[in-house]
Structures are given as C-alpha cells and as structure tokens.
Design an enzyme around this catalytic site. Sequence first.
Site, PDB file in Angstrom:
ATOM      1  N   ILE A  78      45.861  37.120  35.371  1.00 40.62           N
ATOM      2  CA  ILE A  78      45.710  38.266  36.264  1.00 40.62           C
ATOM      3  C   ILE A  78      45.846  37.710  37.666  1.00 40.62           C
ATOM      4  O   ILE A  78      45.227  36.697  37.993  1.00 40.62           O
ATOM      5  CB  ILE A  78      44.336  38.942  36.120  1.00 40.62           C
ATOM      6  CG1 ILE A  78      44.192  39.573  34.742  1.00 40.62           C
ATOM      7  CG2 ILE A  78      44.135  39.990  37.215  1.00 40.62           C
ATOM      8  CD1 ILE A  78      42.849  40.205  34.506  1.00 40.62           C
ATOM      9  N   VAL A  80      46.629  38.932  41.981  1.00 42.97           N
ATOM     10  CA  VAL A  80      46.840  39.944  43.013  1.00 42.97           C
ATOM     11  C   VAL A  80      47.409  39.259  44.244  1.00 42.97           C
ATOM     12  O   VAL A  80      46.986  38.155  44.603  1.00 42.97           O
ATOM     13  CB  VAL A  80      45.502  40.655  43.346  1.00 42.97           C
ATOM     14  CG1 VAL A  80      45.665  41.600  44.523  1.00 42.97           C
ATOM     15  CG2 VAL A  80      44.977  41.390  42.122  1.00 42.97           C
ATOM     16  N   ARG A  86      40.729  41.497  47.155  1.00 44.88           N
ATOM     17  CA  ARG A  86      39.405  42.027  47.455  1.00 44.88           C
ATOM     18  C   ARG A  86      39.441  43.491  47.882  1.00 44.88           C
ATOM     19  O   ARG A  86      38.533  43.987  48.541  1.00 44.88           O
ATOM     20  CB  ARG A  86      38.673  41.166  48.483  1.00 44.88           C
ATOM     21  CG  ARG A  86      38.350  39.797  47.906  1.00 44.88           C
ATOM     22  CD  ARG A  86      37.595  38.909  48.855  1.00 44.88           C
ATOM     23  NE  ARG A  86      37.213  37.658  48.257  1.00 44.88           N
ATOM     24  CZ  ARG A  86      38.040  36.696  47.845  1.00 44.88           C
ATOM     25  NH1 ARG A  86      39.323  36.847  47.930  1.00 44.88           N
ATOM     26  NH2 ARG A  86      37.573  35.578  47.339  1.00 44.88           N
ATOM     27  N   GLY A  88      40.259  45.893  45.357  1.00 40.60           N
ATOM     28  CA  GLY A  88      40.091  46.666  44.138  1.00 40.60           C
ATOM     29  C   GLY A  88      41.235  46.557  43.148  1.00 40.60           C
ATOM     30  O   GLY A  88      41.119  47.034  42.018  1.00 40.60           O
ATOM     31  N   ARG A  91      40.247  44.403  40.033  1.00 39.81           N
ATOM     32  CA  ARG A  91      39.309  45.162  39.197  1.00 39.81           C
ATOM     33  C   ARG A  91      40.060  46.239  38.416  1.00 39.81           C
ATOM     34  O   ARG A  91      39.819  46.424  37.222  1.00 39.81           O
ATOM     35  CB  ARG A  91      38.222  45.789  40.064  1.00 39.81           C
ATOM     36  CG  ARG A  91      37.210  46.584  39.275  1.00 39.81           C
ATOM     37  CD  ARG A  91      36.117  47.146  40.210  1.00 39.81           C
ATOM     38  NE  ARG A  91      35.175  47.952  39.495  1.00 39.81           N
ATOM     39  CZ  ARG A  91      34.131  47.494  38.810  1.00 39.81           C
ATOM     40  NH1 ARG A  91      33.894  46.205  38.774  1.00 39.81           N
ATOM     41  NH2 ARG A  91      33.324  48.309  38.175  1.00 39.81           N
ATOM     42  N   GLU A 112      39.884  32.548  30.464  1.00 42.69           N
ATOM     43  CA  GLU A 112      39.434  31.338  31.135  1.00 42.69           C
ATOM     44  C   GLU A 112      39.549  31.572  32.646  1.00 42.69           C
ATOM     45  O   GLU A 112      40.450  32.270  33.098  1.00 42.69           O
ATOM     46  CB  GLU A 112      40.286  30.118  30.776  1.00 42.69           C
ATOM     47  CG  GLU A 112      40.146  29.650  29.346  1.00 42.69           C
ATOM     48  CD  GLU A 112      41.051  30.385  28.380  1.00 42.69           C
ATOM     49  OE1 GLU A 112      40.816  30.304  27.171  1.00 42.69           O
ATOM     50  OE2 GLU A 112      41.999  31.077  28.833  1.00 42.69           O
ATOM     51  N   TYR A 124      34.374  39.460  36.837  1.00 43.98           N
ATOM     52  CA  TYR A 124      34.237  39.460  35.381  1.00 43.98           C
ATOM     53  C   TYR A 124      32.787  39.703  34.955  1.00 43.98           C
ATOM     54  O   TYR A 124      32.532  40.455  34.015  1.00 43.98           O
ATOM     55  CB  TYR A 124      34.764  38.151  34.794  1.00 43.98           C
ATOM     56  CG  TYR A 124      36.230  37.912  35.062  1.00 43.98           C
ATOM     57  CD1 TYR A 124      37.159  38.942  34.972  1.00 43.98           C
ATOM     58  CD2 TYR A 124      36.688  36.658  35.423  1.00 43.98           C
ATOM     59  CE1 TYR A 124      38.506  38.725  35.229  1.00 43.98           C
ATOM     60  CE2 TYR A 124      38.039  36.426  35.677  1.00 43.98           C
ATOM     61  CZ  TYR A 124      38.935  37.466  35.580  1.00 43.98           C
ATOM     62  OH  TYR A 124      40.269  37.250  35.830  1.00 43.98           O
TER      63      TYR A 124
END
Length: 161
Positions: A78, A80, A86, A88, A91, A112, A124
């Site tokens: 994942i 960004v 930071r 969103g 998330r 991991e 997480y």
Amino acid sequence: MSVATPMLRWQIRPMRPADVPRVAAIDRAAYRFPWTAGIFDDCLRVGYSSWVAVAPDDRIDGYALMSMAAGEGHVLNICVDPAVQRGGCGRRLVMHLLEIARAAELSIVFLEVRPTNTAALALYAGLGFREIGRRPNYYPADQGREDAIMLAWEPDSHPAD
C-alpha cells in the site's frame, strides 16, 4: 466539514495496466527501495486484488495490492503519493481491502510493516490489526536489512470502520 470527508475525495477502482507507470512513480517517490514496474505488471497478470485511489482530477494518488488464497489475504503493498500522505488516502485504501476481505469471507488478513513506519503502524492498529510476530531482516535498508513487524486482522474480531 466532518473528519471523514477528506477520505471521500478518492474513488477506488481496479488498477489497470495503463496505471502502472504512475503507480511505479508513486512507489519511487515514497520508498527508498521501490518496486519495479515489472513487479506491478506481474501482480496484475496473476490477478492479485489491485486497486488505485483516484482524486477528483483523475490523478492517481495511491494504490493497494492484496493476494487472496486458501481463505486468507496478504496485503502486499500500500502506498500513497508523499504529496498527499496523512490526508486519508491510505486509510481509504486499507479499508477497501478489508471490505474485500469481508466480502470474500477471508478468515484473516496479514501484512508486514517496517518498525520505523510509525504512521502506518498507527493506521493499522486503529483498524484492528494486531502484532503477531517479526520477520528478521525482511526489508532492505540503508545499513543492511530491517526487520518487519507482522500484523494480522480478523474480520470477526476487528470491525473495519
């Protein structure tokens, strides 16, 4: 404006081969040891659950990949774009993967994370992941290798909100 509103600005859609150059550019901008475009191509080729977060101006701001087999999921990556971190997007991507896990009736999702990635660890933990172990020397690092913290999320035990 509510706190949840910024997450709504990203539409999550399946990653396409044409997205790989942008996805690889995000990876290079965010990570010291990025994946190659070929790795992303391979993930698409084998059918991993591969997603991009698209901003209202059609710019891809992030991506997420998860493998699923034998009733389990494994979040592979994942990321960004650092320009919007930071806000969103990460998330939103994780929550999307957890929705997929629920729909696929997976019993558990693993991932991991570097111990030094405190922002990801907090994200997480807030979504119900728990530490289940460590993988020694898992990640490349400037001074050799860095361990990985292994996390797990179980749909029945931890609701994704």
